[in-house]
Motif scaffolding. Structure first.
Motif, mmCIF file in Angstrom:
data_model
loop_
_atom_site.group_PDB
_atom_site.id
_atom_site.type_symbol
_atom_site.label_atom_id
_atom_site.label_comp_id
_atom_site.label_asym_id
_atom_site.label_seq_id
_atom_site.Cartn_x
_atom_site.Cartn_y
_atom_site.Cartn_z
ATOM 1 N N ALA A 84 0.817 -1.220 0.000
ATOM 2 C CA ALA A 84 0.000 0.000 0.000
ATOM 3 C C ALA A 84 0.846 1.263 0.000
ATOM 4 N N ARG A 85 2.175 1.089 -0.032
ATOM 5 C CA ARG A 85 3.033 2.271 0.064
ATOM 6 C C ARG A 85 4.133 2.225 -1.000
ATOM 7 N N PRO A 86 4.907 3.319 -1.144
ATOM 8 C CA PRO A 86 5.981 3.282 -2.141
ATOM 9 C C PRO A 86 6.910 2.100 -1.895
ATOM 10 N N TRP A 89 9.468 1.817 0.966
ATOM 11 C CA TRP A 89 9.001 1.950 2.354
ATOM 12 C C TRP A 89 9.406 0.752 3.197
ATOM 13 N N TRP A 92 12.989 1.219 4.222
ATOM 14 C CA TRP A 92 13.157 2.308 5.177
ATOM 15 C C TRP A 92 12.737 1.898 6.585
ATOM 16 N N LEU A 128 18.010 1.834 -14.814
ATOM 17 C CA LEU A 128 17.357 2.881 -14.017
ATOM 18 C C LEU A 128 17.233 2.444 -12.554
ATOM 19 N N ARG A 135 21.498 6.122 -5.791
ATOM 20 C CA ARG A 135 21.119 7.361 -5.098
ATOM 21 C C ARG A 135 20.755 7.062 -3.646
ATOM 22 N N MET A 139 22.903 8.371 -0.425
ATOM 23 C CA MET A 139 22.255 9.142 0.630
ATOM 24 C C MET A 139 22.522 8.485 1.990
ATOM 25 N N ALA B 124 12.553 7.099 -20.441
ATOM 26 C CA ALA B 124 13.526 6.211 -19.799
ATOM 27 C C ALA B 124 14.934 6.551 -20.270
ATOM 28 N N LEU B 348 15.468 11.547 6.641
ATOM 29 C CA LEU B 348 14.155 11.382 6.014
ATOM 30 C C LEU B 348 13.326 10.262 6.644
ATOM 31 N N TRP B 352 9.358 9.045 6.097
ATOM 32 C CA TRP B 352 9.021 7.771 5.461
ATOM 33 C C TRP B 352 8.062 6.960 6.325
ATOM 34 N N VAL B 355 4.449 7.968 5.716
ATOM 35 C CA VAL B 355 3.905 8.031 4.356
ATOM 36 C C VAL B 355 2.524 7.386 4.344
ATOM 37 N N PRO B 356 1.539 8.024 3.707
ATOM 38 C CA PRO B 356 0.180 7.439 3.737
ATOM 39 C C PRO B 356 0.076 6.170 2.890
ATOM 40 N N GLU B 357 -0.758 5.271 3.371
ATOM 41 C CA GLU B 357 -1.107 4.096 2.571
ATOM 42 C C GLU B 357 -2.036 4.499 1.441
ATOM 43 N N ARG B 358 -2.158 3.599 0.485
ATOM 44 C CA ARG B 358 -3.173 3.802 -0.551
ATOM 45 C C ARG B 358 -4.533 3.956 0.122
ATOM 46 N N GLU B 392 17.652 15.069 -2.362
ATOM 47 C CA GLU B 392 17.081 13.957 -1.594
ATOM 48 C C GLU B 392 15.560 14.095 -1.489
ATOM 49 N N ASP B 395 14.038 13.236 -4.872
ATOM 50 C CA ASP B 395 14.030 11.772 -5.021
ATOM 51 C C ASP B 395 12.880 11.150 -4.217
ATOM 52 N N GLU B 398 9.522 11.951 -5.763
ATOM 53 C CA GLU B 398 9.321 11.173 -6.995
ATOM 54 C C GLU B 398 8.826 9.769 -6.652
ATOM 55 N N GLN B 399 9.342 9.219 -5.565
ATOM 56 C CA GLN B 399 8.895 7.886 -5.167
ATOM 57 C C GLN B 399 7.448 7.900 -4.680
ATOM 58 N N LEU B 400 7.059 8.979 -4.024
ATOM 59 C CA LEU B 400 5.649 9.101 -3.625
ATOM 60 C C LEU B 400 4.756 9.149 -4.862
ATOM 61 N N ALA B 403 4.289 6.020 -6.590
ATOM 62 C CA ALA B 403 3.371 5.124 -5.880
ATOM 63 C C ALA B 403 1.958 5.697 -5.861
#
Lengths: 499, 499
Positions: A84-86, A89, A92, A128, A135, A139, B124, B348, B352, B355-358, B392, B395, B398-400, B403
């Motif tokens: 349900a998350r990126p 996650w 992390w 990619l 990255r 970090m 890409a 971060l 993390w 981060v909210p679930e779907r 950072e 990045d 972008e992952q959020l 998702a």
């Protein structure tokens, strides 16, 4: 990249039993120092071939060290919460805090590798994903994390043998869930794409360590020692008067435990009789001359580079390559100390300026590998500099390959006795005397240092797209013919690929 | 990313004429110091919108500085020699040596951007090309090169006006080779993909500077000042007792030349009458409640974050957002000082974990932007740390987005006078007194520092995929409705995109 991990490393029981108590004690101490400082976390990534002892090694580390300060996480099928998350996650949430150690099985590399092996993603997406991983690791390193990446390796034969033996062992049979590992195709794909990932993601701040997994004692001691030395170096760095914040990786690249190095594993007795030599030399020279005239090579540059021990016969091997060629067909670049102009540029600049054009053949007598050989051993550059050079070299060579350059890399190796004999000969022969200097004798004293540097170099830069050819050069005739034949085969293969 | 470069920066002739002599003198001195030290080269990359003054600025720099120590290279159509070698060869051969400055027009970014705009490559490949450029720049930086990347920007209106004016100028008309620039589609594509490149390649070791190009005096002085300050910082770093080898970028992110900042450019007089407010508030709240129940949002997380000046009304705006919602529908995360557990992790990590679930809606009352706001201004982290934080953060976001999270970012801004009024009110109202502390007064003294930090933050992290919404909050009613409406529009847009 896996050369050093296919030569049958092993350690006898006696040596092992003698080494373990001290290693355990030291690891525990390092662990408590890490906890007491609480300045940085340690993250260990585990990847590699099935049956190469990944699980066993981690189990053992947990026994050796204080398990309260280690957390092992295995990332298989994501949970509902994770889905349900990126994607990241799940990693992390499991990151080890400062002072602790986290071991990640089935990490970001496993996911991308499996996806690639099963054709769910293509090469561009793999690249990619690797860049994204870089990255993340950069970090983490900037934030202080000390990262170890272990690839447990087995040659295909050894893997099959090991999986067979595990199958019959009631304690282990549950592991062989992936029976298709024994299908030779899976292994090949896994190693092919795995090698690509290692090449793209082995950076100075988080290098890969390739561990031969066949012998349990060898792999356990090796992993333990790499961890210990890397940990001790990082702990010391933090305790300095001006502590570093981000963790540069200072674990040794090679732990020389069984004194079996890649170069030692070569069959140095290979020889060629005079008559065979003459015949084969002429044949290979003719073949080379013809190949270089092939119109299908006109769109490709050709680059052959020669490195090797002093007195290994680089010069004479190069002369045999050029012997049958029209001087307009090739160019030889001699690499010595950089000029003033070259010193005012990034270190790779003097090699870039000599990159062959399409349709041209360039021979490098010594090369950019000086950075990780003589410059490393003699201290002409800092550890930071030669550690990042491996990745810089791989990037450079990838650009050559992308530009259709045929790249052939030779390391000419002789044993220490043969070198002594040749040095003495040179001193005794008036017209050869110019070839031997004080420096050669000094280098000889560092024979073992050079040996380690060569093994590291091959492990980190022998890639599928630009492999090293190790040439057994105790017998000059054998060496010369092997060089010519390898070069010809590379040219033929590139013509067959027909781009 | 281009917000600050579309607000009409300009400098009057008098100020300009007064500033130039000193700047020229200082640039020349820095140049000679660079030459005398000969410790590192300077590389300047020039990109951006047609007509934004790229060529003119470089011409001017050449007049201001000693042209013998500058080399300008324009990489258009590759020569035969260049085509015969790997792509990067043309750049390597032109790299400036230590002590010198190289200006690259039409560099690696121009090539990938043009290829993308004209559809020759896909996203890409653009990302891979950007990653490759990052490796090259990282290597150059590790080797000591000081890199400046300038993006000359114009809003579409200003570009059109400028191209029109140049067309009628006999001295300049030859420049308008690219007439199709005036086709609005080209501009849009160029800015869209250019923004992506900037987002992916603005790293601490080689950040982008976006320069508004409409006013010649403004852009000339700005570029000159950024160069000067970056150069002086790097020269000083080399002259330290323990000189740094690689060049961390220490040029200021913002040169506040015309005292026109993004926040100042807002229309702070916007208001809403009581009646309108009540009506609109209720309507927007109802709309939000309905949207959040939309089944098409069930697969998406929603994340709204609030930053703003002290007393700008973050809390009350958040209460209006949650006012009409069932408490089970949302979660509010208050960000204050990190806990012990959070301090033991990369910075971060504490975001993390939240981060909210779907299908869930999370509101951040303050957020990860504290890193580049309070932590930067108060010195809670080092310049190295907040400089790399922009990349950072990008990045992370972008992952959020990858998702499927709907991300909405609010900066609530008030002017200094309004803040004072509200501070005093709080002190005088017993039940509000807990809201005002010594710290608020201290922060107020750093009003300008915060202003710069906010402008940098918006310039570096307001991206097409995660834009900032600046909310004029002198009038609380106006602010609350703008927040709700923006959130609703973002949700509707994400439903329309219908993934």
């Amino acid at each position: 990249m896996f050369e050093s991990a296919e030569i049958g490393h092993s350690i006898d029981k006696e040596t092992y039993d003698a080494a373990v108590p001290e290693l355990r004690e030291a690891l525990l101490q390092a662990q408590y120092r890490l906890k007491a400082q609480a300045q940085f976390p340690v993250l260990i990534l585990i990847n590699g071939i099935e049956g190469a002892g990944k699980g066993e090694t981690i189990k053992l580390l947990n026994e050796w060290m204080d398990p309260r300060l280690i957390r092992v996480d295995s990332f298989d099928v994501p949970s509902d919460e994770e889905l349900a998350r990126p994607l990241a996650w799940r990693f992390w949430r499991r990151l080890p805090p400062k002072g602790h150690t986290g071991i990640f099985f089935g990490n970001w590399y496993s996911k991308m590798l499996e996806d690639r092996v099963h054709g769910r993603i293509k090469d561009a997406e793999l690249k990619l994903a690797t860049a994204r991983a870089q990255r993340l690791e950069r970090m983490l390193c900037d934030e202080g994390t000390l990262i170890f990446k272990f690839w447990f390796h087995l040659s295909k034969e050894r893997m099959n043998a090991r999986l067979d033996s595990l199958k019959n062992d009631p304690l282990h049979s549950w592991r062989i869930s992936a029976l298709d590992w024994q299908q030779s195709k899976t292994y090949d794909k896994f190693v092919h794409h795995g090698e690509k990932i290692l090449r793209l993601s082995s950076r100075d701040f988080a290098p890969w360590y390739v561990i031969e997994g066949a012998d349990e004692r060898y792999r356990s001691l090796t992993v333990g020692r790499i961890l210990l030395e890397g940990l001790q170096a990082a702990l010391a760095a933090v305790e300095q008067p001006e502590p570093v914040t981000s963790q540069p990786h200072s674990a040794p690249l090679q732990i020389d435990l069984d004194h079996l190095s890649l170069l030692d594993s070569l069959d140095m007795g290979q020889k060629l009789g005079k008559e065979d030599y003459q015949q084969q030399l002429v044949a290979e020279q003719a073949r080379l001359s013809q190949l270089l005239r092939d119109p299908r090579l006109r769109k490709r540059g050709v680059l052959a580079l020669f490195e090797g021990h002093d007195a290994a016969g680089k010069g004479s091997a190069i002369r045999r390559v050029t012997g049958a060629l029209d001087p307009r067909m090739y160019r030889t670049v001699q690499i010595a100390a950089p000029s003033d102009e070259e010193r005012a540029q990034p270190w790779l600049w003097r090699f870039w300026r000599n990159v062959p054009e399409r349709g041209k053949f360039t021979i490098f007598d010594r090369s950019w590998y000086g950075r990780v050989l003589v410059e490393r051993v003699e201290g002409f550059c800092t550890p930071d500099e030669w550690l990042r050079a491996y990745a810089e070299i791989n990037d450079f060579e990838e650009q050559l390959i992308d530009a259709d350059v045929v790249l052939v890399k030779f390391w000419l190796t002789i044993d220490k006795k043969t070198q002594l004999k040749r040095f003495k000969e040179r001193e005794e022969t008036p017209f050869k005397r110019f070839k031997i200097t004080e420096e050669d004798w000094r280098n000889r004293e560092r024979w073992d240092d050079y040996g380690h540097a060569v093994a590291d170099m091959v492990d980190r830069t022998s890639t599928e797209i630009a492999p090293w050819t190790l040439v057994e050069a105790n017998d000059k005739r054998f060496a010369r013919v092997k060089v010519l034949r390898t070069l010809n085969e590379a040219l033929e293969a590139s013509i067959d690929k027909g781009r």
